[in-house]
Design a protein around this motif. Structure first.
Motif, PDB file in Angstrom:
ATOM      1  N   ALA A  26       5.866 -11.973 -20.566  1.00 56.23           N
ATOM      2  CA  ALA A  26       4.786 -12.923 -20.904  1.00 56.23           C
ATOM      3  C   ALA A  26       3.954 -12.371 -22.066  1.00 56.23           C
ATOM      4  O   ALA A  26       3.558 -13.121 -22.976  1.00 56.23           O
ATOM      5  N   LEU A  27       3.703 -11.070 -22.059  1.00 52.35           N
ATOM      6  CA  LEU A  27       2.959 -10.454 -23.170  1.00 52.35           C
ATOM      7  C   LEU A  27       3.710 -10.638 -24.474  1.00 52.35           C
ATOM      8  O   LEU A  27       3.124 -10.904 -25.529  1.00 52.35           O
ATOM      9  N   LEU A  31       0.952 -14.098 -24.619  1.00 60.60           N
ATOM     10  CA  LEU A  31      -0.042 -14.407 -23.580  1.00 60.60           C
ATOM     11  C   LEU A  31      -0.841 -13.144 -23.241  1.00 60.60           C
ATOM     12  O   LEU A  31      -0.328 -12.022 -23.354  1.00 60.60           O
ATOM     13  N   THR A  32      -2.089 -13.318 -22.829  1.00 61.96           N
ATOM     14  CA  THR A  32      -2.868 -12.179 -22.340  1.00 61.96           C
ATOM     15  C   THR A  32      -2.625 -12.067 -20.841  1.00 61.96           C
ATOM     16  O   THR A  32      -2.634 -13.077 -20.122  1.00 61.96           O
ATOM     17  N   VAL A  33      -2.381 -10.849 -20.368  1.00 65.97           N
ATOM     18  CA  VAL A  33      -1.917 -10.676 -18.988  1.00 65.97           C
ATOM     19  C   VAL A  33      -2.654  -9.514 -18.317  1.00 65.97           C
ATOM     20  O   VAL A  33      -2.800  -8.429 -18.904  1.00 65.97           O
ATOM     21  N   SER A 155      24.446   0.550 -11.975  1.00 71.22           N
ATOM     22  CA  SER A 155      23.241   0.946 -11.233  1.00 71.22           C
ATOM     23  C   SER A 155      22.163   1.368 -12.226  1.00 71.22           C
ATOM     24  O   SER A 155      22.433   1.605 -13.405  1.00 71.22           O
ATOM     25  N   ILE A 156      20.944   1.427 -11.713  1.00 67.10           N
ATOM     26  CA  ILE A 156      19.800   1.871 -12.516  1.00 67.10           C
ATOM     27  C   ILE A 156      18.882   2.620 -11.573  1.00 67.10           C
ATOM     28  O   ILE A 156      18.942   2.400 -10.346  1.00 67.10           O
ATOM     29  N   ASP A 157      18.056   3.505 -12.107  1.00 62.84           N
ATOM     30  CA  ASP A 157      17.099   4.214 -11.262  1.00 62.84           C
ATOM     31  C   ASP A 157      15.801   3.387 -11.222  1.00 62.84           C
ATOM     32  O   ASP A 157      15.062   3.333 -12.214  1.00 62.84           O
ATOM     33  N   PRO A 158      15.512   2.729 -10.094  1.00 64.25           N
ATOM     34  CA  PRO A 158      14.351   1.829 -10.065  1.00 64.25           C
ATOM     35  C   PRO A 158      13.014   2.535 -10.309  1.00 64.25           C
ATOM     36  O   PRO A 158      12.072   1.925 -10.811  1.00 64.25           O
ATOM     37  N   ARG A 159      12.931   3.828  -9.995  1.00 64.50           N
ATOM     38  CA  ARG A 159      11.671   4.537 -10.264  1.00 64.50           C
ATOM     39  C   ARG A 159      11.472   4.700 -11.770  1.00 64.50           C
ATOM     40  O   ARG A 159      10.373   4.530 -12.286  1.00 64.50           O
ATOM     41  N   ARG A 160      12.557   5.028 -12.463  1.00 66.57           N
ATOM     42  CA  ARG A 160      12.463   5.150 -13.924  1.00 66.57           C
ATOM     43  C   ARG A 160      12.235   3.777 -14.559  1.00 66.57           C
ATOM     44  O   ARG A 160      11.502   3.650 -15.537  1.00 66.57           O
ATOM     45  N   LEU A 161      12.899   2.764 -13.996  1.00 73.32           N
ATOM     46  CA  LEU A 161      12.711   1.401 -14.508  1.00 73.32           C
ATOM     47  C   LEU A 161      11.237   0.990 -14.374  1.00 73.32           C
ATOM     48  O   LEU A 161      10.646   0.434 -15.308  1.00 73.32           O
ATOM     49  N   THR A 162      10.652   1.273 -13.216  1.00 71.19           N
ATOM     50  CA  THR A 162       9.247   0.933 -12.997  1.00 71.19           C
ATOM     51  C   THR A 162       8.351   1.665 -13.985  1.00 71.19           C
ATOM     52  O   THR A 162       7.443   1.070 -14.590  1.00 71.19           O
ATOM     53  N   ALA A 163       8.626   2.965 -14.166  1.00 72.28           N
ATOM     54  CA  ALA A 163       7.798   3.751 -15.088  1.00 72.28           C
ATOM     55  C   ALA A 163       7.897   3.201 -16.506  1.00 72.28           C
ATOM     56  O   ALA A 163       6.899   3.081 -17.226  1.00 72.28           O
ATOM     57  N   ALA A 164       9.124   2.837 -16.916  1.00 70.95           N
ATOM     58  CA  ALA A 164       9.310   2.303 -18.269  1.00 70.95           C
ATOM     59  C   ALA A 164       8.604   0.952 -18.420  1.00 70.95           C
ATOM     60  O   ALA A 164       7.971   0.677 -19.449  1.00 70.95           O
ATOM     61  N   LEU A 165       8.690   0.118 -17.387  1.00 73.16           N
ATOM     62  CA  LEU A 165       8.024  -1.184 -17.472  1.00 73.16           C
ATOM     63  C   LEU A 165       6.505  -1.016 -17.536  1.00 73.16           C
ATOM     64  O   LEU A 165       5.822  -1.751 -18.251  1.00 73.16           O
ATOM     65  N   LEU A 166       5.969  -0.044 -16.795  1.00 72.72           N
ATOM     66  CA  LEU A 166       4.517   0.211 -16.867  1.00 72.72           C
ATOM     67  C   LEU A 166       4.121   0.596 -18.288  1.00 72.72           C
ATOM     68  O   LEU A 166       3.114   0.104 -18.826  1.00 72.72           O
ATOM     69  N   THR A 167       4.932   1.447 -18.923  1.00 73.28           N
ATOM     70  CA  THR A 167       4.636   1.848 -20.311  1.00 73.28           C
ATOM     71  C   THR A 167       4.743   0.632 -21.235  1.00 73.28           C
ATOM     72  O   THR A 167       3.896   0.422 -22.108  1.00 73.28           O
ATOM     73  N   ALA A 168       5.805  -0.156 -21.042  1.00 75.21           N
ATOM     74  CA  ALA A 168       6.026  -1.310 -21.925  1.00 75.21           C
ATOM     75  C   ALA A 168       4.867  -2.302 -21.812  1.00 75.21           C
ATOM     76  O   ALA A 168       4.403  -2.855 -22.822  1.00 75.21           O
ATOM     77  N   VAL A 169       4.397  -2.525 -20.584  1.00 78.11           N
ATOM     78  CA  VAL A 169       3.274  -3.453 -20.380  1.00 78.11           C
ATOM     79  C   VAL A 169       2.035  -2.908 -21.086  1.00 78.11           C
ATOM     80  O   VAL A 169       1.312  -3.636 -21.782  1.00 78.11           O
ATOM     81  N   ARG A 171       1.921  -0.791 -23.634  1.00 78.38           N
ATOM     82  CA  ARG A 171       2.091  -0.835 -25.106  1.00 78.38           C
ATOM     83  C   ARG A 171       1.938  -2.259 -25.640  1.00 78.38           C
ATOM     84  O   ARG A 171       1.533  -2.461 -26.776  1.00 78.38           O
ATOM     85  N   ALA A 172       2.304  -3.248 -24.800  1.00 78.12           N
ATOM     86  CA  ALA A 172       2.210  -4.645 -25.264  1.00 78.12           C
ATOM     87  C   ALA A 172       0.800  -5.207 -25.063  1.00 78.12           C
ATOM     88  O   ALA A 172       0.556  -6.376 -25.333  1.00 78.12           O
ATOM     89  N   GLY A 173      -0.121  -4.364 -24.580  1.00 77.82           N
ATOM     90  CA  GLY A 173      -1.526  -4.807 -24.440  1.00 77.82           C
ATOM     91  C   GLY A 173      -1.873  -5.369 -23.080  1.00 77.82           C
ATOM     92  O   GLY A 173      -2.940  -5.973 -22.913  1.00 77.82           O
ATOM     93  N   GLY A 174      -1.011  -5.177 -22.097  1.00 79.00           N
ATOM     94  CA  GLY A 174      -1.321  -5.672 -20.747  1.00 79.00           C
ATOM     95  C   GLY A 174      -2.361  -4.799 -20.065  1.00 79.00           C
ATOM     96  O   GLY A 174      -2.506  -3.618 -20.390  1.00 79.00           O
ATOM     97  N   GLU A 175      -3.084  -5.406 -19.122  1.00 77.39           N
ATOM     98  CA  GLU A 175      -4.081  -4.649 -18.362  1.00 77.39           C
ATOM     99  C   GLU A 175      -3.588  -4.486 -16.937  1.00 77.39           C
ATOM    100  O   GLU A 175      -2.958  -5.390 -16.386  1.00 77.39           O
ATOM    101  N   LEU A 176      -3.935  -3.349 -16.366  1.00 82.48           N
ATOM    102  CA  LEU A 176      -3.555  -3.076 -14.988  1.00 82.48           C
ATOM    103  C   LEU A 176      -4.821  -2.756 -14.216  1.00 82.48           C
ATOM    104  O   LEU A 176      -5.543  -1.820 -14.570  1.00 82.48           O
ATOM    105  N   VAL A 177      -5.093  -3.545 -13.201  1.00 85.95           N
ATOM    106  CA  VAL A 177      -6.280  -3.319 -12.370  1.00 85.95           C
ATOM    107  C   VAL A 177      -5.788  -2.753 -11.047  1.00 85.95           C
ATOM    108  O   VAL A 177      -5.086  -3.438 -10.290  1.00 85.95           O
ATOM    109  N   ARG A 178      -6.159  -1.512 -10.764  1.00 88.72           N
ATOM    110  CA  ARG A 178      -5.656  -0.830  -9.560  1.00 88.72           C
ATOM    111  C   ARG A 178      -6.547  -1.133  -8.367  1.00 88.72           C
ATOM    112  O   ARG A 178      -7.200  -0.249  -7.808  1.00 88.72           O
ATOM    113  N   LEU A 179      -6.598  -2.392  -8.013  1.00 89.01           N
ATOM    114  CA  LEU A 179      -7.368  -2.838  -6.849  1.00 89.01           C
ATOM    115  C   LEU A 179      -6.518  -3.832  -6.074  1.00 89.01           C
ATOM    116  O   LEU A 179      -5.574  -4.412  -6.613  1.00 89.01           O
TER     117      LEU A 179
END
Ligand code: GLY
Length: 382
Positions: A26-27, A31-33, A155-169, A171-179
């Motif tokens: 979406a980013l 879109l702002t996310v 196969s893929i390593d889902p932990r690495r996939l998650t970490a990469a997606l967090l970085t990608a989000v 870098r693309a300007g996404g915000e993460l609210v840890r609540l």
């Protein structure tokens, strides 16, 4: 992180692989996310083995689900290349096939059915003798009677996939609210944001529920807007080897019971998984571990020599008809990316594309038409 004050285009509840890929795509559409999750990537995305096996994971006859899984598998190479390029992070993706092995006549007959089904779909599948299986994987038990190689699975390593997606989000300007999100804010019959534990709010034009089996816990929504998504527990072990042991993902049918073993480049072997309907219980049980080790040892007797490094349990999100729920809900402003059950990791690329398209105002892609939330309303009326 601070709760942003301005209104967003999209707020997504849940930052597992499904919420994260939806945010990233979406980013990329401009879109702002904002993503809301107290512990991103800590649930099923943290425990999953990451097998990419669209035909093996479904029940025969689920044609739309197969098409969705095969479409996602097709997208994987380009998706991973883009994600790794953007982030500089390795996802542990491997496209080296999946080997099925069988132990008795019944298991062999099941593999033969699977092979014919794969071939009828134009999916490559190669029947193997027990000896051919052991040539591919020398540590396999002498009692393996035969097998089936699905060379296009992986196969893929889902932990690495998650970490990469967090970085990608990020870098693309996404915000993460840890609540924790407690409620969807609904005004004039429209979803307009999310209320947070502690009282804060995030306002957005579109609210996406991607919180797995917890989507039904959110307050504020009219009854029956969110289809029931129930938890299905999976216990998963992680072992470690320092010597060559298993080269590709292997799925054993051991006298009718199913076990998979997924090797990683670092010597880890993921062994899964139980399937238990016990509500939100995530306790590790002696019986669960025993079952996994018992069946894994049948496939690879040497497994008992390996180092035991981890055991986890997580909850798969299962919809009433076992397949995902994608797209706009009956409440304006509300969207679902939920119910991926055993296939969240496989369906990550296609879910990101489908959700970004609808969030950006486009038409629902044809391959997602069977997965809209309104199928449950239609059934209720029938
Ligand atoms: N996709 C494998 C599992 O859910 O156990």
């Amino acid at each position: 992180m601070l709760v942003p004050e301005s209104r967003r285009d999209v707020v997504i509840i849940g930052a597992g692989v499904i919420g994260l890929v939806t945010a990233w795509r979406a980013l990329q559409r401009g879109l702002t996310v904002t993503l809301v999750d107290p512990e991103p990537g800590s649930k099923a995305s943290h425990v999953a083995a990451g097998m990419l096996a669209p035909v093996s994971e479904i029940t025969y006859g689920e044609e739309p689900m197969l098409r969705l899984g095969l479409a996602s598998l097709d997208r994987y190479p380009a998706f991973v290349a883009e994600l790794e390029e953007v982030t500089g992070q390795d996802t542990g993706y491997r496209a080296d096939g999946l080997l099925h092995v069988a132990f008795d006549g019944g298991d062999l007959a099941s593999l033969d059915d699977l092979r014919r089904f794969q071939e009828s779909l134009g999916v490559r599948a190669e029947a193997l003798t027990g000896r051919e299986c052991r040539t591919l994987e020398p540590m396999l038990a002498p009692s393996v009677r035969g097998g089936l190689l699905a060379p296009d699975d992986g196969s893929i390593d889902p932990r690495r996939l998650t970490a990469a997606l967090l970085t990608a989000v990020d870098r693309a300007g996404g915000e993460l609210v840890r609540l924790r999100a407690t409620d969807v804010i609904v005004e004039r019959d429209t979803a307009v944001g999310v209320r947070l534990a502690g009282g804060g709010e995030i306002r957005a034009d579109r609210v996406v529920l991607a919180a797995g089996p917890w989507i039904g816990d959110l307050g504020g929504l009219p009854p029956d807007i969110v289809p029931p998504v129930r938890p299905v527990k999976g216990q998963v072990l992680r072992l470690k080897t320092t010597v060559p042991f298993l080269t590709r993902a292997t799925w054993g049918l051991v006298r009718g019971s199913s076990i998979y073993l997924v090797p990683r480049a670092n010597g880890e072997i993921v062994v899964g998984a139980t399937q238990e309907e016990l509500g939100y219980d995530t306790r590790i049980t002696a019986g669960g571990i025993w079952e996994l080790l018992r069946d894994a040892r049948e496939v690879l007797p040497g497994i008992t020599e390996l180092e035991f490094i981890e055991v986890n349990a997580s909850l798969r999100p299962r919809s009433p008809d076992d397949v995902p729920i994608l797209g706009a809900a009956a409440l304006p402003g509300l969207f679902l990316a939920a119910g991926h059950f055993r296939d969240g990791v496989l369906l990550t690329p296609v879910t990101g594309d489908v959700m970004a398209e609808v969030l950006a105002g486009g038409a629902l892609p044809a391959l997602a038409e069977a997965f809209t939330p309104d199928r449950f309303d239609k059934r209720a009326r029938a």
